[in-house]
Design an enzyme around this catalytic site. Structure first.
Site, short mmCIF file in Angstrom:
data_model
loop_
_atom_site.label_atom_id
_atom_site.label_comp_id
_atom_site.label_asym_id
_atom_site.label_seq_id
_atom_site.Cartn_x
_atom_site.Cartn_y
_atom_site.Cartn_z
N ARG A 1 39.68 -20.10 61.38
CA ARG A 1 38.32 -19.62 61.62
C ARG A 1 37.31 -20.34 60.73
O ARG A 1 36.10 -20.26 60.95
CB ARG A 1 38.24 -18.11 61.42
CG ARG A 1 38.40 -17.64 60.00
CD ARG A 1 38.29 -16.11 59.92
NE ARG A 1 38.10 -15.68 58.56
CZ ARG A 1 39.09 -15.53 57.66
NH1 ARG A 1 40.33 -15.77 58.02
NH2 ARG A 1 38.82 -15.15 56.42
N TYR B 1 43.82 -21.83 54.68
CA TYR B 1 44.82 -21.21 53.81
C TYR B 1 45.82 -22.22 53.27
O TYR B 1 46.30 -22.07 52.14
CB TYR B 1 45.55 -20.09 54.56
CG TYR B 1 44.68 -18.89 54.78
CD1 TYR B 1 44.44 -17.99 53.74
CD2 TYR B 1 44.06 -18.68 55.99
CE1 TYR B 1 43.62 -16.89 53.94
CE2 TYR B 1 43.23 -17.59 56.19
CZ TYR B 1 43.02 -16.70 55.16
OH TYR B 1 42.19 -15.62 55.34
N HIS C 1 48.21 -15.68 58.52
CA HIS C 1 47.69 -14.65 59.43
C HIS C 1 48.57 -14.56 60.66
O HIS C 1 48.14 -14.83 61.79
CB HIS C 1 46.24 -14.94 59.83
CG HIS C 1 45.30 -14.50 58.75
ND1 HIS C 1 43.97 -14.32 58.94
CD2 HIS C 1 45.54 -14.20 57.46
CE1 HIS C 1 43.43 -13.93 57.80
NE2 HIS C 1 44.36 -13.85 56.89
N ASN D 1 47.90 -15.58 49.90
CA ASN D 1 47.53 -14.31 49.27
C ASN D 1 48.51 -13.95 48.16
O ASN D 1 48.13 -13.42 47.12
CB ASN D 1 47.50 -13.20 50.32
CG ASN D 1 46.29 -13.32 51.24
OD1 ASN D 1 45.25 -13.82 50.83
ND2 ASN D 1 46.45 -12.90 52.47
N GLU E 1 42.07 -17.70 65.29
CA GLU E 1 41.48 -16.37 65.12
C GLU E 1 39.96 -16.36 64.96
O GLU E 1 39.33 -17.34 64.59
CB GLU E 1 42.09 -15.70 63.89
CG GLU E 1 41.63 -16.33 62.58
CD GLU E 1 42.30 -15.75 61.34
OE1 GLU E 1 43.14 -14.84 61.47
OE2 GLU E 1 41.97 -16.22 60.25
#
Ligand code: CA
Length: 717
Positions: free
Chosen positions: A304, A250, A241, A191, A387
């Site tokens: 996920r 990611y 996360h 991010n 997750e």
């Protein structure tokens, strides 16, 4: 830990095709030959935007698409079929406006395009930019507002700098001002790089040297090892996360973004430093690429994303590797070998070496041999379980219960997820529900056990996991050798009504299933149950499964049904069916001290070969609540998981430990080489006492690695 907010993962690298990237790399290499002297501010920006432009316009958009968009756009710059008021979370309709806008821009600025410098197209672009500014669409998902939109606007404006006519200065200024979204300093990992990327674009557009330095500092700051934080770990894995395994997903976004921008900067004063390049290459070479088998990834590392169609297909990595070659040409052989495996020019075994990695930061084990990969996902209080989020991966509750990814050809699990029985994920021990249970807690549940870890010398190793989840306890261990992986379970305990099961595998049914149970092949579409005292084997798709102590074994080769929607609400409700090879052990209802033992033999090609397997060469010395141990006779190697301080006797030698640990002794009957790890991550030292037949005692002191390296293995001298 970063506050858990809904976020969306996007895989932008899919838009790149091999040819495009080849062209891009060719251009970059060409670009580097240009003499670079006394870089003035605007000259550096120009050098960089030249490369961005080439990257963005490698392929001229389809002519039909351009005319369609140009014809449909209204005089106010909007498209009638786009719902600009939508605030949708995952598939956000206004994003389509920005995609069409970029399509028109690419056509307008690219020489050789039929719309190059076309007046009408220029007008469409100006209007569409104006409309976007005036209507200012927003999603409820911050990712679109703070990442995707400003990135897209930045790219559009950079490309338009190369247009025959330029966008009105005032409008440009207002759009650039609007790009000021998010704060890279508040974020970590992918991010952070994503937000920094549009800061970087803005710096180039405004020729702001200070902003350029700042954006690049922020952009590349995740290229550093971190401890108990999201990002690149000391164990060479990647977490996001919270402390959640995310080598794929990611990790992919991170590595692609960083290498791409690094390639833009090569040959400029802003080029990425050698130390950072080395960190990135190490992650890519020794972890990321090892999670691939042929073109397919290990389902364990996708987070996920496991619930998205085609996610395991990593074909796009090969074009990324061409970008990597520009930044790190020193490792070209590695990158070329991986490309050959991914594009299928070479077998999945090509140049694969024998390695064993225990990821002590992320509770993951990666075991590779030329014929196969066998990887395990665990969890602990130190990490976050896989997750669920944004209505994705709805059934992924048990993925961290010790899931084992067994790949030979690579495609064993490709797109099987919609029809999986999710409490029978390969390798896990779980309560067996009638209907798969939906995870209601989003963004990852912390693990609940202390004991999880493994010993490794880089080639061999053992892992141990004290599972405690969903009112179920089990001690699970894996012992990794060359052609065999021994899987042991003990102390399996539940007071809940459901049966407890351990699943050996659940993959696509391919070809015949053979077994020792009878001399006939097991028919397709069949479910069998068999309880045998000892030495039962099954053979399917070149993998043998051997049960030295039998058990209540169940096998289904039947058709299973499901749809993507069931695991991920963003995808189709269309029914998918297929035959599945599903092999599991039933420990019954409310087991109090159940156990299991099975040996996975990847690479067994025939029943004849299977019959030759000498189970007695693998001695299961212990499988009880205090310890699990296997001695491999031909390798002369002992591996032990000690859940408590204790001792074990092997070949007249007693081995005593004063702390729980995981231990491996190679060359057991010769000059011993001992490796040891602390799976509780809390001990400073341990004492190892060896007593031989002549009662001679050798006492060995162990100093366990601490802090960033806690849980990692140490050789005992
Ligand atoms: Ca079930």
């Amino acid at each position: 830990m970063v506050p858990v907010k809904p976020r969306l993962m996007k895989r932008k690298y899919n838009s790149h095709h091999l040819l495009q990237t080849l062209l891009f790399v060719f251009c970059l290499l060409g670009g580097m030959n240009t003499a670079f002297s006394q870089p003035g501010n605007s000259k550096v920006s120009r050098t960089i935007t030249d490369k961005i432009l080439r990257d963005l316009t490698l392929r001229i958009p389809d002519f039909k698409l351009i005319t369609k968009y140009s014809a449909a756009v209204k005089p106010d710059g909007s498209w009638p079929d786009i719902d600009y008021s939508s605030k949708a979370f995952t598939v956000w309709p206004p994003e389509e406006h920005l995609i069409r806008l970029q399509t028109l821009i690419k056509a307008y600025v690219t020489k050789g395009s039929i719309c190059y410098a076309d007046e009408k197209v220029f007008k469409d672009i100006s209007n569409a930019l104006q409309y976007w500014y005036s209507s200012n669409p927003k999603s409820d998902n911050w990712w679109f507002n703070q990442i995707s939109t400003p990135q897209s606007i930045g790219e559009s404006l950079i490309m338009m700098r190369y247009g025959d006519k330029k966008i009105d200065k005032e409008l440009q200024g207002k759009l650039i001002e609007r790009m000021k979204q998010g704060d890279p300093e508040k974020w970590t990992g992918a991010n952070k790089t994503d937000i920094s990327q549009h800061f970087f674009y803005r710096a180039l557009l405004t020729e702001d040297d200070a902003l350029l330095s700042y954006s690049l500092k922020e952009f590349f700051s995740p290229v550093n090892l971190v401890y108990k934080k999201e990002g690149l770990q000391y164990d060479n894995s990647y977490m996001q996360h919270g402390l959640q395994l995310y080598v794929g997903g990611y990790g992919t976004v991170f590595i692609n973004g960083v290498f791409k921008v690094a390639s833009y900067l090569s040959g400029t004063p802003y080029a990425l430093g050698a130390d950072k390049v080395a960190l990135l290459s190490k992650f890519l070479k020794d972890t990321y690429l090892k999670t691939l088998r042929g073109q397919y990834a290990d389902f364990n590392v996708m987070g996920r994303g496991i619930s998205r169609p085609n996610v395991l297909d990593m074909t796009s990595v090969k074009s990324q590797l061409l970008v990597v070659k520009v930044v790190d040409p020193n490792n070209s052989t590695e990158w070329d070998n991986a490309i050959a495996r991914i594009n299928g020019l070479e077998a999945p075994s090509y140049k694969v070496t024998k390695t064993h990695n225990q990821y002590f930061s992320s509770d993951y084990t990666l075991h590779t041999r030329p014929p196969y990969s066998f990887n395990v996902r665990m969890a602990s209080k130190r990490t976050i379980r896989c997750e669920t989020g944004n209505n994705e991966n709805l059934l992924g509750r048990y993925l961290s219960n010790g899931a084992t990814n067994i790949q030979l050809s690579g495609g064993e699990y490709y797109n099987i997820m919609p029809i999986w029985e999710w409490d029978k994920i390969p390798g896990i021990t779980s309560r067996d529900y009638v209907t798969d249970k939906i995870e209601t807690l989003s963004w990852g549940e912390p693990g609940t056990n202390e004991f999880a870890g493994g010993v490794s010398d880089g080639i061999y190793g053992a892992s141990g996991y004290m599972l405690n989840f969903d009112n179920l306890r089990a001690k699970k261990a894996w012992f990794f050798f060359d052609t065999e992986i021994v899987c042991l379970g003990t102390d399996i305990k539940s007071d809940e009504p459901e049966h407890v099961t351990t699943t050996i595998n659940q993959c696509w049914l391919k070809g015949d299933t053979e077994s020792s149970l009878d001399n006939n092949q097991i028919a397709k579409d069949k479910t069998i149950t068999h309880s045998e005292k000892s030495n039962v084997w099954f053979l399917h798709d070149n993998v043998g499964y051997y049960f030295p102590k039998g058990g209540d074994i169940k096998l289904s080769t039947d058709v299973q049904k499901g749809e993507w929607y069931r695991i991920n609400n963003s995808y189709s409700k269309k029914e998918i069916t297929g035959n599945v090879f599903k092999l599991w052990l039933d420990h019954g209802s409310k087991p109090q001290n159940a156990e299991y033992a099975y040996i996975v033999l990847p690479g067994v090609k025939s029943a004849k070969e299977m019959k030759k397997f000498k189970a007695n060469e693998l001695e299961i010395i212990a499988n009880n609540p205090t310890m699990q141990a296997v001695y491999h006779k031909p390798l002369d190697m002992l591996q032990v998981v000690f859940y408590e301080a204790g001792s074990i006797t092997v070949a007249s030698t007693a081995i005593k430990v004063d702390k729980p640990c995981i231990l491996m002794i190679k060359n057991f009957n010769g000059k011993r080489v001992i490796s040891i790890a602390d799976p509780l991550y809390k001990e400073k030292t341990a004492t190892l006492t060896l007593t031989n037949t002549n009662k001679e005692i050798t006492e060995l002191k162990v100093d366990f690695p601490q802090n960033e390296y806690a849980g990692s293995s140490v050789d005992v001298k």
